[in-house]
Scaffold this motif. Structure first.
Motif: not given
Length: 314
Positions: A71-73, A77-78, A192-194
C-alpha cells in the motif's frame, strides 16, 4: 435490489462529477503543484481516518506488514500520478490532459501481461491500437503556437499526462495485490504516505488567499474524502459493467468544465482523438466486463484494473 442499484448509480454519478471538476480546483488554487498534492493528501487523510474509524476498518484483519508495504508503494506512485497530472493541466489544458490520461487502462493491460501473467488477447490489442491512434491525433493536432515555446509546452503537457497514466497503472497494479483489504483503508494508507513524502518539499510560506485555501480544502474534503466514500459505496452496489459505463462521466465532465471555465475549445482532430481514446477504453471495459464475474465489495474497482476504467485514483 433495484433501490440499491438506483442509489449506487446516484453515488457513482456524483463521484464522477466531483472527479471531473478536480482540474478547475487545482488551477484556481494558484498554488505550486507540490503544495496542492500535499494538502490534498493531508486533508484527505484526516477525512478518511475518520471514515475508516467509524466503519471499524482501522483494525482490519489481514493488515500485515507486507500489506502495508504494498500500500505504501502504491501511495508513492499515486502521489507521482497526481503531481504529473496536475502539472499537465497547466501545459496542455484540462481537456487534453484528461483525454491522454485515459490511456492508462491500456498501460495496465501491458503491465498485467508482463508481471501478472495476464493474457494479451487479440481483442485487447485491437482496442490498444485504437487508443494509441486517438492519442496520435491529439498529439499531432497541437495548436499553432501564438508565442515562442507554446508548442513545446503543449507537448510537455502530453508527456506529463502520459507519465501520470503510467504511475496510475503502477498504483492499480499494486492495489491488485491487496485483495481483502478495505479500499478506503488502502487509500488512507496511500494519502498518508503521500503527505509524509511531500512534507519536506512543501512551501509553507507560499502566499494563498482565503479563496485559494478554500480550493485546497475542497480538494482534500470533497475530491478525496467524500469522493472516495461515494465511489466505493457505488462500487459495492453496482454491477461491474454499470460501474464502468458510469465512469465515463468523468472525462466528459472534465472537458465540459474546461470549456465552461477557461473557454478551451478542442479542434476537430483533437475531439476525434479524444473520442477514439474513450471509445477504446469503453470497448475494453464494457465488452469485456460483461463476461467477467462481478468483483467483491472488498476488491471493488481495483478488480477492474486489468480490463477497464478504474476511476478511484484520480
Amino acid at each position: 435490489m433495484q433501490a440499491e442499484i438506483k442509489r449506487g448509480s446516484l453515488e457513482m454519478v456524483a463521484a464522477m462529477l466531483i472527479s471531473g471538476s478536480i482540474g478547475w480546483f487545482v488551477l484556481m488554487s494558484g498554488q505550486p503543484v507540490i503544495n496542492v498534492v500535499f494538502w490534498r493528501c493531508a486533508i484527505g487523510a484526516l477525512i478518511l481516518l475518520l471514515v475508516c474509524g467509524l466503519l471499524g476498518q482501522l483494525r482490519a484483519p489481514g493488515l500485515r506488514r507486507s500489506t502495508l508495504l504494498i500500500a505504501a508503494i502504491g501511495g508513492i506512485t499515486l502521489v507521482l500520478n497526481w503531481l504529473l497530472l496536475f502539472s499537465a493541466y497547466r501545459y496542455a489544458s484540462i481537456s487534453i490532459a484528461t483525454a491522454v490520461y485515459n490511456i492508462q487502462p491500456f498501460m495496465l493491460v501491458v503491465l498485467g501481461a508482463l508481471f501478472l501473467g495476464e493474457r494479451l488477447t487479440a481483442r485487447k490489442l485491437l482496442w490498444l491500437a485504437l487508443a494509441f491512434a486517438g492519442m496520435a491525433l491529439v498529439v499531432l493536432a497541437q495548436p499553432q503556437p501564438r508565442q515562442a515555446g507554446a508548442g513545446g509546452q503543449y507537448l510537455w503537457g502530453i508527456l506529463l499526462a502520459l507519465g501520470a497514466a503510467f504511475f496510475y497503472a503502477l498504483t492499480a497494479l499494486a492495489a491488485k495485490r491487496l485483495t481483502g483489504t478495505p479500499p478506503q483503508l488502502i487509500v488512507l494508507i496511500q494519502v498518508s504516505v503521500g503527505a509524509l513524502m511531500l512534507l519536506p518539499l512543501v512551501d509553507f510560506h507560499a502566499d494563498a488567499s482565503a479563496g485559494q485555501w478554500s480550493m485546497l480544502l475542497a480538494l482534500g474534503v470533497v475530491h478525496t474524502g467524500l469522493m472516495f466514500v461515494l465511489l466505493y459505496g457505488a462500487i459495492q452496489k453496482l454491477p461491474t459493467h454499470l460501474t464502468g459505463s458510469l465512469s465515463f462521466i468523468y472525462p466528459v465532465a472534465a472537458m465540459l468544465v474546461d470549456r465552461w471555465a477557461f473557454a478551451h475549445q478542442l479542434s476537430l482532430a483533437q475531439l476525434a482523438g479524444a473520442a477514439l481514446i474513450l471509445l477504446a477504453a469503453a470497448g475494453m471495459n464494457l465488452l469485456g466486463e460483461r463476461r467477467r464475474p462481478q468483483p467483491t465489495a472488498e476488491t471493488g474497482d481495483i478488480a477492474q484494473a486489468g480490463t477497464g476504467k478504474t476511476p478511484s485514483l484520480r
